[in-house]
Design an enzyme around this catalytic site. Structure first.
Site: not given
Ligand code: DGP
Length: 141
Positions: A103, A105
């Site tokens: 993903h 951001h």
């Molecule tokens: P990273 O793998 O470090 O890029 O971060 C994962 C991101 O996902 C973090 O910014 C928080 C977000 N996140 C974690 N759990 C969920 C979820 O269940 N739903 C959504 N929309 N975002 C989530």
């Protein structure tokens, strides 16, 4: 590198097993709000095809995600009256990755306003709904 785990949270969102605040969808990519935004409008853009991160994604899927990230960035500039956009993407735990489905951001930024720390605070559902609706409307054109 470990193999792709189809039980990761974003895979469950992609299969519709968990909800999300959807912003945009096409045949190759999905964009939804980060529930712990580092700034208002913080959006995650994912390929629909399984990929753990940048190191195993197919080039076509990466290109599709980059194109959607660009669309979301343009919409977010308008919707949030942003002064800039921060694009982040983490690979493996050592690289800061927490959820192991690729993903990007897309984070709208205001001049002089620092981002909150990663995953520090869950945003209120009504705020996320409002932001998702506004972004989705801007993306429809
Ligand atoms: P990273 O793998 O470090 O890029 O971060 C994962 C991101 O996902 C973090 O910014 C928080 C977000 N996140 C974690 N759990 C969920 C979820 O269940 N739903 C959504 N929309 N975002 C989530």
């Amino acid at each position: 590198m470990p193999s792709y785990d189809p039980q990761n949270i974003f895979a469950k969102i992609l299969r519709g097993e968990l909800p999300c605040y959807k912003v945009y969808e096409d045949d190759k990519a999905l964009a939804f709000l980060d529930i712990m935004p580092r700034a208002p409008g913080h959006t995650l853009v994912l390929p629909k095809a399984p990929a753990r991160n940048l190191l195993d994604v197919k080039p076509d899927d990466l290109a599709a995600v980059a194109q959607v990230a660009q669309k979301v960035a343009s919409a977010a500039m308008k919707v949030f009256s942003a002064d800039g956009i921060t694009l982040q993407q983490f690979n493996e735990g050592a690289g800061g990755q927490v959820v192991f489905h690729l993903h990007f951001h897309v984070i709208p930024r205001k001049a002089g306003v620092p981002m909150k720390p990663p995953a520090s605070e869950k945003e209120k559902p009504e705020v996320l709904s409002d932001h998702a609706l506004k972004l989705a409307a801007a993306l429809k054109g």
